[in-house]
Scaffold this active site. Structure first.
Site, PDB file in Angstrom:
ATOM      1  CB  CYS A  16      -3.340  -1.284   5.473  1.00 39.36           C
ATOM      2  SG  CYS A  16      -2.186  -0.690   6.748  1.00 39.36           S
ATOM      3  CD  GLU A  41      -2.439   1.253   2.781  1.00 40.74           C
ATOM      4  OE1 GLU A  41      -3.561   1.758   2.880  1.00 40.74           O
ATOM      5  OE2 GLU A  41      -1.802   0.807   3.773  1.00 40.74           O
ATOM      6  CE  LYS A  86      -6.950   0.613   4.587  1.00 43.44           C
ATOM      7  NZ  LYS A  86      -5.755   1.442   4.888  1.00 43.44           N
TER       8      LYS A  86
END
Length: 345
Positions: free
Chosen positions: A166, A59, A134
């Site tokens: 993440c 990321e 995300k």
């Protein structure tokens, strides 16, 4: 599951993860120059790892973190766009698949609404096979517009792949959602910083074990003037054991071969630790012994999930009753995040 060689086979997918040094960029031109640097790295890695079928970058590896909001909006990408074309050329040249970060991807109502934090899975022909946005931006710091769906796509040699990003990986629900859709490899690209290194290493291993799934983590390294990133990009077997893990070094690479037949055999024939199967065949031994059929219980026993689906606002109120009712906190205020003001004493 093999580690230590540079090869792959018809049954194994050669997967590489990269500790990419977190860039600090400000303009579109700088972003494109950095994308070309990533492209050059792909071609070089393929020379050293001839079995590499899939390469994964962290990321923020393309754009870095734009701490200036104006720069973030100005450099936001389209998909496909200039950045993805650079990656496509590299994938075609090296004959590999790749996972790449775009932070951000322009919202459909750009610039009125915040960009998305996006990953793409690209095949060796330079075609985008999966685009994931995300779902759980790292609030209160990240200002991305949240996505709302996970995907499973057929990757190199037919391996089924899901992408997550993440902070997504701190929520067991997303891992289960991907695995229950058939994912055999869950790719977690992250730009994770200290102090949470130990927790993130544990989380990836635990989720591989709990979901009978391969996990590949690509994390940033270095210091960008604000945060220090801990690296530790890793490839983890579906039994929760680490196949290979980087340290904190910039541009460190780990590589392993992931067997299709092995994970499929384990999911078919595994018994006591076949978590995906057992979740929807609960207590089958006891039911067999009780004369209540031979398949166990399929119904979900977890009230929270039923309530969340049926009444999301009511569920939010329930959670706020034992946490807090505002997104911010008065004891550690963050600019722009609402909180209850401390009463005058």
């Amino acid at each position: 599951m093999l580690h230590g060689d540079i090869t792959s086979s018809n049954d194994t997918i050669g997967v590489a993860v990269v500790n990419y040094k977190m860039p600090r960029l400000h303009t579109k031109a700088e972003v494109l120059d950095n994308a070309r640097k990533i492209a050059d790295m792909i071609v070089g890695m393929k020379t050293g790892l001839p079995g590499m079928d899939l390469v994964i970058f962290p990321e923020y590896s393309t754009h870095g973190i734009m701490y200036d909001s104006k720069e973030m909006y100005e450099t936001a990408s389209t998909v496909p766009g200039d950045e993805t074309e650079i990656f496509a050329e590299a994938c075609r040249k090296a004959k590999v698949w790749g996972v790449f970060s775009l932070t951000g991807e322009r919202h459909e109502e750009h610039p009125k609404k915040a960009p998305y934090n996006t990953l793409i899975l690209m095949n060796d022909k330079g075609e985008i096979v999966q685009k994931y946005r995300k779902i759980m931006p790292w609030v209160p710091i990240e200002g991305w517009y949240p996505g709302n769906c996970t995907y499973v796509s057929e990757g190199p040699k037919g391996l089924k792949i899901s992408l997550i990003i993440c902070d997504d990986g701190n929520y067991p629900e997303i891992w289960r959602d991907c695995a229950m859709k058939g994912a055999e490899l869950i790719v977690r690209c992250q730009g994770y910083m200290y102090p949470a290194k130990d927790q993130q290493v544990i989380m990836a291993k635990a989720m591989a074990w709990a979901n009978n799934v391969y996990v590949a983590v690509a994390n940033a390294s270095g210091f960008d003037g604000v945060y220090s990133y801990f690296g530790h990009s890793a490839i983890i077997g579906f039994d929760g054991r680490t196949l290979g893990e980087c340290g904190e070094e910039d541009y460190g690479v780990q590589y392993a071969q992931l067997s299709k037949s092995l994970i499929r055999d384990a999911r078919k024939n595994g018994q006591s630790q076949n978590h995906l199967f057992k979740l929807v065949h609960r207590g089958y031994t006891g039911l067999i012994n009780s004369g209540d059929g031979d398949r166990g219980v399929a119904a979900c026993p977890y009230d929270f999930y039923a309530k969340w689906v049926a009444d999301p606002e009511g569920t939010r109120e329930m959670v706020e009753s034992f946490t807090r009712s505002t997104v911010g906190t008065e004891e550690c205020p963050i600019e722009g995040i609402p909180n209850k003001k401390v009463a005058h004493r």
